[in-house]
Scaffold this active site. Structure first.
Site, mmCIF file in Angstrom:
data_model
loop_
_atom_site.group_PDB
_atom_site.id
_atom_site.type_symbol
_atom_site.label_atom_id
_atom_site.label_comp_id
_atom_site.label_asym_id
_atom_site.label_seq_id
_atom_site.Cartn_x
_atom_site.Cartn_y
_atom_site.Cartn_z
ATOM 1 N N PHE A 76 35.654 39.812 46.949
ATOM 2 C CA PHE A 76 36.436 39.550 45.746
ATOM 3 C C PHE A 76 37.896 39.848 46.070
ATOM 4 O O PHE A 76 38.273 40.998 46.289
ATOM 5 C CB PHE A 76 35.994 40.401 44.554
ATOM 6 C CG PHE A 76 36.776 40.060 43.309
ATOM 7 C CD1 PHE A 76 36.448 38.938 42.555
ATOM 8 C CD2 PHE A 76 37.859 40.822 42.919
ATOM 9 C CE1 PHE A 76 37.185 38.591 41.429
ATOM 10 C CE2 PHE A 76 38.602 40.489 41.798
ATOM 11 C CZ PHE A 76 38.260 39.371 41.052
ATOM 12 N N ASP B 133 42.272 44.364 52.643
ATOM 13 C CA ASP B 133 42.492 44.319 51.201
ATOM 14 C C ASP B 133 42.064 45.671 50.629
ATOM 15 O O ASP B 133 40.882 45.922 50.394
ATOM 16 C CB ASP B 133 41.681 43.182 50.582
ATOM 17 C CG ASP B 133 41.907 43.055 49.076
ATOM 18 O OD1 ASP B 133 42.421 44.009 48.469
ATOM 19 O OD2 ASP B 133 41.542 42.005 48.506
ATOM 20 N N LYS C 38 46.732 47.480 41.860
ATOM 21 C CA LYS C 38 46.040 48.342 40.910
ATOM 22 C C LYS C 38 46.676 49.725 40.824
ATOM 23 O O LYS C 38 47.635 49.912 40.107
ATOM 24 C CB LYS C 38 44.550 48.405 41.245
ATOM 25 C CG LYS C 38 43.845 47.048 41.100
ATOM 26 C CD LYS C 38 42.363 47.173 41.163
ATOM 27 C CE LYS C 38 41.675 45.796 41.113
ATOM 28 N NZ LYS C 38 41.980 44.985 39.947
#
Length: 323
Positions: free
Chosen positions: A45, A133, A162
């Site tokens: 994802f 990532d 985030k």
């Protein structure tokens, strides 16, 4: 690393990395025009833009949005031999490997020991960029500043987001070196609010807070406590409890992820179910991105107190035991 390209969202950081990797491949590695390939992993994802969903194995994110962007090869997560096979097949066309050190959306999937270190060695040997990532796993979540550090791995680029905004503002970044990020010339990439002063001020403060190591240590210590308690949940109710630091994936035997989250919410605990078509209790099938129900992610804040953590774990135990 000495270069940062700030953006807004995690997906923008990933799109930045894709563009940089391709441009680096053409201008530095000498890959023929339009022939660059990036290796990615099943269960990934990385966002929901058109290019990113092109290499997703999640039907919810991907289905109905074709035609899809070419230039990616998906292999099973954690399978170093599969990566080597693609490199052997495509040779110099492979410009990057894009990997989550721990797959969050897939259910907090931790790769086999040695996978990240082996991936680093393979990329170095073949002149391939290793792009980590760490948008979900980074900045203290796993008990280290970066999840890659668990295997003493330093990639060619980190993707951050985030937590970088402290839960206040949207900010993300690709962090690398000038020989990599420097392939972009003026006018070739940008974002209207990328690098805006407020977002960067917040990000700089987050980084300053992490310098002491306090929050990484809290995540490691409290994470051990959390995982010890989760491991004691009965196997007929919870088939698997996995993760690292203050991050866990619970795989329930009969309840769906949504049912678990609703029952926890009624008791005052917020959790997030994973996409059901990402994972499976069988490790090999899970890495390929097949289906299972009942996986819930837990990500307590790094500032949580031990008492609050124990209270939340008590509620999870109640749900698992059907109380």
């Amino acid at each position: 690393m000495d270069a940062v390209l700030p953006m807004n969202t995690g997906a923008e950081a990933v799109e930045t990395a894709i563009k940089v990797a391709r441009k680096w491949g053409y201008t530095v590695k000498g890959v023929p025009a339009d022939q660059a390939v990036i290796i990615v992993f099943g269960g990934n994802f990385h966002g929901r833009t058109t290019t990113i969903v092109s290499f997703s194995t999640d039907d919810d994110a991907r289905a109905g949005f074709g035609p899809y962007t070419p230039g990616f090869r998906v292999v099973p997560y954690g399978d170093l031999n599969a990566v080597a096979a693609v490199v052997g097949e495509l040779g110099e066309r492979v410009v990057a490997v894009l990997v989550e050190p721990i797959q969050g959306e897939a259910g907090v999937i931790v790769p086999p020991p040695g996978f990240l270190a082996g991936l680093r060695q393979l990329c170095t040997a073949h002149g391939i960029l290793m792009i980590a990532d760490e948008i979900q796993s980074g900045l203290g979540r796993t008990g280290e500043t970066f999840a890659c550090s668990a295997e003493n791995v330093v990639p060619d680029a980190y993707l951050l987001g985030k937590a970088l905004g402290g839960g206040i503002v949207p900010v993300s970044a690709m962090v690398s070196t000038w020989p990599v990020l420097g392939v972009l010339r003026p006018g070739q990439h940008g974002s209207t609010f990328g690098g805006n002063p407020l977002a960067c001020a917040v990000a700089r403060e987050v980084i300053a807070m992490l310098r002491s190591g306090e929050y990484q240590a809290r995540s490691a210590v409290l994470g051990r406590r959390m995982h010890e308690r989760l491991a004691r949940l009965p196997g007929d109710a919870v088939r698997a409890a996995r993760g690292r630091g203050l991050w866990a994936g619970l795989e329930f035997a009969s309840l769906s992820g949504r049912e678990v989250c609703e029952r926890l919410a009624a008791r005052g605990v917020l959790a997030k179910e994973t996409h059901d078509n990402f994972t499976d209790s069988n490790v090999q099938r899970r890495r390929s991105g097949t289906q299972v129900r009942g996986v819930v992610r837990l990500a307590p804040p790094l500032v949580i107190s031990q008492d609050d953590l124990d209270w939340g774990l008590d509620r999870i135990e109640e749900v698992a035991l059907g109380k």
